[in-house]
Write an enzyme that holds these catalytic residues in place. Structure first.
Site, PDB file in Angstrom:
ATOM      1  N   SER A  23      -1.473  -2.459  -4.082  1.00  0.00           N
ATOM      2  CA  SER A  23      -0.995  -3.407  -4.025  1.00  0.00           C
ATOM      3  C   SER A  23       0.860  -2.891  -3.490  1.00  0.00           C
ATOM      4  CB  SER A  23      -1.031  -3.642  -5.781  1.00  0.00           C
ATOM      5  OG  SER A  23       0.036  -4.408  -6.340  1.00  0.00           O
ATOM      6  N   GLY A  83       4.105   1.801   2.496  1.00  0.00           N
ATOM      7  CA  GLY A  83       4.724   2.506   3.047  1.00  0.00           C
ATOM      8  C   GLY A  83       4.726   3.354   4.112  1.00  0.00           C
ATOM      9  N   ASN A  86       0.120   2.353  -5.866  1.00  0.00           N
ATOM     10  CA  ASN A  86       1.537   1.455  -5.376  1.00  0.00           C
ATOM     11  C   ASN A  86       2.121   1.851  -4.056  1.00  0.00           C
ATOM     12  OD1 ASN A  86       3.126  -0.423  -7.036  1.00  0.00           O
ATOM     13  ND2 ASN A  86       4.237   1.528  -7.090  1.00  0.00           N
ATOM     14  N   GLU A  87       2.107   1.249  -3.261  1.00  0.00           N
ATOM     15  CA  GLU A  87       2.851   0.300  -2.242  1.00  0.00           C
ATOM     16  C   GLU A  87       2.428   1.701  -0.941  1.00  0.00           C
ATOM     17  OE1 GLU A  87       6.325  -1.567  -4.184  1.00  0.00           O
ATOM     18  OE2 GLU A  87       6.950   0.445  -3.747  1.00  0.00           O
ATOM     19  N   ASN A  88       1.836   2.704  -1.664  1.00  0.00           N
ATOM     20  CA  ASN A  88       1.330   3.156  -0.480  1.00  0.00           C
ATOM     21  C   ASN A  88       1.128   3.207   0.946  1.00  0.00           C
ATOM     22  OD1 ASN A  88       2.505   5.031  -2.071  1.00  0.00           O
ATOM     23  ND2 ASN A  88       0.537   6.070  -2.901  1.00  0.00           N
TER      24      ASN A  88
END
Length: 815
Positions: A451, A410, A405-407
Site C-alpha cells: 500500500s 519508497g 506500507n509504502e516500501n
C-alpha cells in the site's frame, strides 16, 4: 494455561527490584512507581531515551503443579530480544515482539519455589548490531526500526513519540498437557454460489505419545470427526444456507460457534473454540479496478487508518477498543486498515470488528523502510507471518492482507536504489514469501503486495490509475483542492493535520500562554515542517488568525474541510473509485496530527466532517467537465498552488444504503444575505450502491459576484454548500445571532438562530468542561435558520461562556 502474572520485579541500570505488572512494559512499571514523569506531558519524552538503551531483567518465583508429563512455558509476547532462564538454566532466546514462543520446561521444574528470569537486551543495541552485520538500509526516520522485529512506531513517527519499550507485553504461563495438544487449528470458511457454507478445519498436533487421538469439530449443528495417528488432519463441515455475515449497514453480523475438541481413550486432551462468520470475499482487479465484493455485493470502502491506540499496549484494553470502535461506527466508517508500522491487532480488536461489522485490512508489519531479507530477520518474518495468518484466519471481518506500507513506493521514489547498492530491501517478502504463505495458510483471503501498489511492476507503484494509491502531495506541497484533480481507483491514505482538542492540550501541556510555537506545542508536532504546512493551508483558505484561539479553531476547521473535500470527491466518482481510507482515525498520545480522535479520545471537528461525508446518502456539489472522468492523477501543479477544478459545479447524489434513494433536490444560488438569485428543482432515483450526477443550469453555476454568492443544494435533511471563492476572499458580514440554552441533567441544548449568515459555526464546550462533547460541528446557517447543538457533560456549564468566544465560533467573527 496457568498464568504467571504475579510477583514480577524488574531491574535495569540503577533500578532494582521494582514491582512490575505483567502483561506490561518497563515504561509503565517505572511510571506506576513514580520513577519517571509521564512521557506524554510537555517534553518529558526526551528524558526517557535511556530506557530503550538499557538492558532489563524481569524476575518472579512460582510454585508449579508437577502432575503432567509435559509442561510448557508459553510466552505469548516478549518485547523483544530476550533470554529466558528457569532456576538458573537457559530455556531459550527470543527476537520478535510479533510472535509467541513455547518452551518445554518440565525437566527444569522442581517441587516448591521456582525462579524465572527473562533478560531483555537493549532494543537499540540489538538493532544496531544487526545493521552493522547486514549493512545500512534507508528508511524514513533516523532510527534502526527496520533491523528488529518490533513495533516500528516505538522508535517515533511523524505523529508518535520515541519511547522504545521492553517487557512481557502479552500473557505468560505454564501449559500442562499429555499425549497430544493442538499446535494449530486453521479454519477456512467459504460460501458456495448456491449458498452452502463450507468450513475446512485443518489441524496440526504436537505429540507427547504415539497413541491414536480423536478430533471432533462442530458448527451450526453439524459435526465431523477423525481418528488420527499422525500430527495432521482435515475435517470438513457443510452448512445448508447459513445466515451470512455482512458488513455494517448492509445486513446482520451472523456468527456461529466453531468448536474443535481433541480426545483420547482417557478423555479430553485439548479444545479450541471461535466464532466464525459465513461470507464470500473477493477483490476485483480486472481492468485496473480495485473493488471489494462481500457476498457478491460491491462495497465502497468508507475507511480509516488505524494505528496502535497507545504506545503502551497494556493500556489498550477491550473497553477502550470498544469506545474507539463506537466512535468509528458513529462516523459511518465501514473499514479499518491496520497500518504496517504498528502490530498485528489483538483478538479483542478482531472480535469487536466481527461483532460490529467492520471490514478489516491488516498490513504485514513493514513500513517506510528497506528491510533486510537475510537472517536473523528472515526466519523471524516467516514465523510471525505464519503465526498471525493462522491466528486471525477465523475472523470474518478480516478481508485483506497487505504486504507493507509504502516500501515499494519508497524503493521507486525515495532515493533508495543508490544507497542500497544491490542489497535486499524487502521485495522478496512482498512478492514471494508472503504470497506463498497466504496461498498455503489462508488461500481464500485476498493479498496485495503493498500500500500503495498499482498491480503491475511496469507501472509506477503509486499510479492512481490502478490498484491502491496514497495521496500525500496535498499535505506536503499543495492545497487540498488538488484532491479534485485525482481520479483514483482506491485511495488507501490521504489526510490533513490539526492540533488536538483544547482540553487535551491543557491536560498535556503546561505552556503559558499556549502558542503554535510554544515549547510544548512545538514538541508535540512531530511532522517535519508541520506548522509551516498548517500555515500554508490556512493562508489558502481562511482569514489570518489573530491569536492562539483563532489559530486553534481555524486549523481544526481547515483539517475538517480538507478531508471532507477529499472524501466527497472520491465518493462522487463511484464506481470509478471504490475506496477512501482516511489517515487516520486515532492517536496514541496528545499530538498535532492527522487524527479525527485525539490522544485523549476526544473528537476533533474532523470527526464530524467525516461522519457527514461518509453518510449512506451523500449530496454534494462537485466541479464537472462534460467529459466522463477517467482514472488517473493530476497534471503537475506548482508546489503551494491552489488547484482550481475545471468545470461548472454539478449535483452528485451517492447512495451507499441498501434501498433506492429518491432525491428531490432544490438547488439555489443565493446572496450572502440569503436572497435567492436563481433556483432549480431536480429529481433522481439513486439505486443502492451507485452515484448519479445531475448537471446544473447555467444560471445557477454562473455567479454575478463570486465573492458575494453561494450555491445550496437540499434534499430532505441532506444539504451541501458550494462557494465560488475562498473564505478569506469573501466579505463576510459581522456575525449576528440569538441563542437559547436549556439544560436537563447531563444534556445541554444550545439553540443558535442566525440573523446574518454564519459560516462554519462550531461549539467547543471542552474549553469549559473537559468531559463536554457536542453532537455536531461546522454548521453554516443562512439568515433566519436555527441549529441546536446538544452537549453532553459531567459538569454544569456556564451558559454565558457557552455562547461566546472562544467556545462558540464562526468564520465571520474573524472578519
Amino acid at each position: 494455561m496457568k498464568h504467571l502474572h504475579e510477583g514480577w520485579t524488574i531491574a535495569g541500570g540503577e533500578i532494582t527490584d521494582l514491582p512490575a505488572t505483567v502483561p506490561g512494559c518497563v515504561h509503565t512499571a517505572l511510571l506506576a512507581a513514580g520513577r519517571i514523569e509521564d512521557p506524554y506531558l510537555d517534553e518529558n519524552e526526551t528524558k526517557l531515551a535511556w530506557i530503550g538503551r538499557t538492558s532489563w531483567e524481569y524476575s518472579t518465583t512460582f510454585t508449579p503443579d508437577l502432575d503432567a508429563p509435559r509442561i510448557d512455558l508459553v510466552c505469548a509476547g516478549l518485547d523483544t530480544v530476550a533470554s529466558v532462564e528457569l532456576n538458573g538454566a537457559p530455556v531459550g532466546r527470543t527476537a520478535n515482539m510479533h510472535r509467541g514462543y513455547r518452551f518445554d520446561v518440565r525437566p527444569l521444574l522442581r517441587a516448591g519455589a521456582n525462579s524465572l528470569k527473562i533478560k531483555f537486551d537493549s532494543p537499540y543495541a540489538y538493532a544496531e548490531e544487526v545493521r552493522a552485520d547486514l549493512g545500512e538500509r534507508p528508511n524514513a526516520y533516523p532510527e534502526p526500526f527496520n533491523f528488529i522485529r518490533k513495533q516500528a512506531c516505538n522508535f517515533g513517527w511523524d505523529w508518535g513519540p520515541t519511547l522504545v519499550t521492553s517487557g512481557i507485553w502479552q500473557p505468560i504461563g505454564l501449559h500442562s498437557w499429555s499425549v497430544a495438544r493442538f499446535a494449530e487449528v486453521r479454519p477456512q470458511v467459504t460460501v458456495a454460489p448456491d449458498g452452502t457454507g463450507r468450513v475446512e478445519v485443518r489441524v496440526r498436533l504436537e505429540r507427547a505419545a504415539e497413541e491414536p487421538v480423536t478430533i471432533t469439530a462442530s458448527v451450526a449443528g453439524r459435526r465431523a470427526q477423525a481418528t488420527v495417528d499422525g500430527i495432521e488432519a482435515l475435517l470438513i463441515l457443510t452448512v445448508d444456507e447459513p445466515a451470512l455475515w455482512w458488513p455494517r449497514g448492509l445486513g446482520d453480523q451472523a456468527r456461529y460457534d466453531l468448536d474443535v475438541v481433541l480426545s483420547s481413550a482417557a478423555g479430553e486432551l485439548d479444545s479450541w473454540s471461535r466464532k466464525i462468520g459465513f461470507r464470500s470475499v473477493r477483490v476485483d482487479t480486472t481492468g485496473d479496478a480495485f473493488t471489494l465484493h462481500i457476498n457478491n455485493t460491491p462495497i465502497f470502502v468508507r475507511g480509516v487508518n488505524w494505528i496502535p491506540d497507545d504506545v503502551f499496549a497494556d493500556r489498550i484494553v477491550a473497553s477502550r477498543l470498544r469506545e474507539r470502535f463506537v466512535q468509528a461506527a458513529d462516523a459511518n466508517v465501514n473499514y479499518l486498515r491496520v497500518w504496517g508500522g504498528g502490530r498485528y491487532e489483538s483478538e479483542d480488536f478482531y472480535d469487536l470488528a466481527d461483532e460490529m461489522g467492520f471490514l478489516v485490512g491488516q498490513d504485514f508489519l513493514f513500513a517506510c523502510a528497506a528491510y533486510p531479507e537475510e537472517e536473523p530477520l528472515r526466519g523471524e518474518v516467516e514465523a510471525e507471518a505464519r503465526e498471525n495468518v493462522v491466528r486471525l484466519s477465523s475472523h470474518p471481518s478480516l478481508v485483506m492482507w497487505t504486504g507493507n506500507n509504502e516500501n515499494i513506493w519508497g524503493h521507486e521514489d525515495w532515493n533508495w536504489k543508490a544507497p542500497l547498492a544491490g542489497r535486499t530491501w524487502g521485495a522478496g517478502y512482498y512478492f514471494d514469501l508472503l504470497p506463498r504463505l497466504m496461498a498455503e495458510l489462508d488461500p481464500a483471503r485476498f493479498y496485495w503486495p503493498g500500500s500503495p501498489y498499482s498491480g503491475d511492476s511496469k507501472r509506477h507503484p503509486n499510479d492512481p490509475v490502478a490498484g491502491t494509491t496514497h495521496i500525500w502531495d496535498v499535505w506536503n506541497t499543495d492545497d487540498y483542492t488538488k484532491y479534485a484533480a485525482y481520479r483514483p481507483r482506491f485511495v488507501a491514505e490521504f489526510g490533513f493535520q490539526a492540533p488536538p482538542t483544547y482540553a487535551t492540550l491543557k491536560r498535556a501541556l503546561s505552556d503559558d500562554p499556549l502558542a503554535p510555537d510554544s515549547p510544548g506545542m512545538a514538541h508535540h508536532q512531530k511532522a517535519i515542517g508541520g506548522d509551516q504546512k498548517l500555515e500554508r493551508g490556512l493562508a489558502n483558505h481562511l482569514p489570518a488568525p489573530r491569536d492562539f484561539d483563532d489559530w486553534h479553531y481555524l486549523t481544526q476547521l481547515n483539517q475538517a474541510r480538507a478531508v471532507s473535500f477529499g472524501i466527497r470527491h472520491f465518493r462522487s466518482l463511484r464506481p470509478l473509485c471504490m475506496g477512501s481510507i482516511m489517515w487516520q482515525l486515532n492517536d496514541c498520545w496528545p499530538v498535532t496530527s492527522w487524527a479525527a480522535i485525539d490522544g485523549d479520545g476526544r473528537k476533533k471537528p474532523l470527526w464530524y466532517a467525516m461522519r457527514d461525508a461518509y453518510a449512506d446518502h451523500l449530496l454534494t456539489l462537485q466541479p464537472r467537465t462534460a467529459e466522463a472522468p477517467k482514472a488517473g492523477g493530476p497534471d503537475p501543479v506548482a508546489p503551494g498552488a491552489v488547484f482550481v477544478a475545471e468545470g461548472a459545479p454539478a449535483l452528485v447524489a451517492v447512495n451507499d444504503g441498501g434501498t433506492p434513494w429518491v432525491v428531490a433536490a432544490t438547488v439555489t444560488r443565493r446572496s450572502l444575505s440569503g436572497h435567492v438569485l436563481a433556483a432549480s428543482f431536480l429529481n433522481a432515483t439513486v439505486a443502492p450502491g451507485s452515484a448519479v450526477t445531475i448537471p446544473l443550469p447555467v444560471d445557477l453555476t454562473t455567479p454575478e459576484d463570486p465573492t458575494r454568492e453561494l450555491l445550496l443544494a437540499e434534499s430532505g435533511s441532506e444539504r451541501s454548500f458550494f462557494l465560488f471563492a475562498a473564505d478569506k476572499d469573501i466579505d463576510w458580514p459581522a456575525p449576528n445571532f440569538t441563542t437559547r440554552v436549556t439544560t436537563e441533567g447531563k444534556s445541554t441544548k444550545v439553540a443558535v438562530t442566525a440573523t446574518s449568515i454564519l459560516r462554519s459555526l462550531t461549539l467547543f464546550p471542552d474549553r469549559l468542561d473537559p468531559s463536554a462533547s457536542p453532537d455536531r460541528a461546522d454548521v453554516t446557517l443562512l439568515p433566519g435558520e436555527t441549529v441546536t447543538f446538544t452537549v453532553t457533560s459531567e459538569e454544569s456549564l456556564d451558559e454565558k461562556a457557552l455562547v461566546g468566544r472562544p467556545v462558540l465560533r464562526c468564520v465571520n467573527d474573524l472578519t
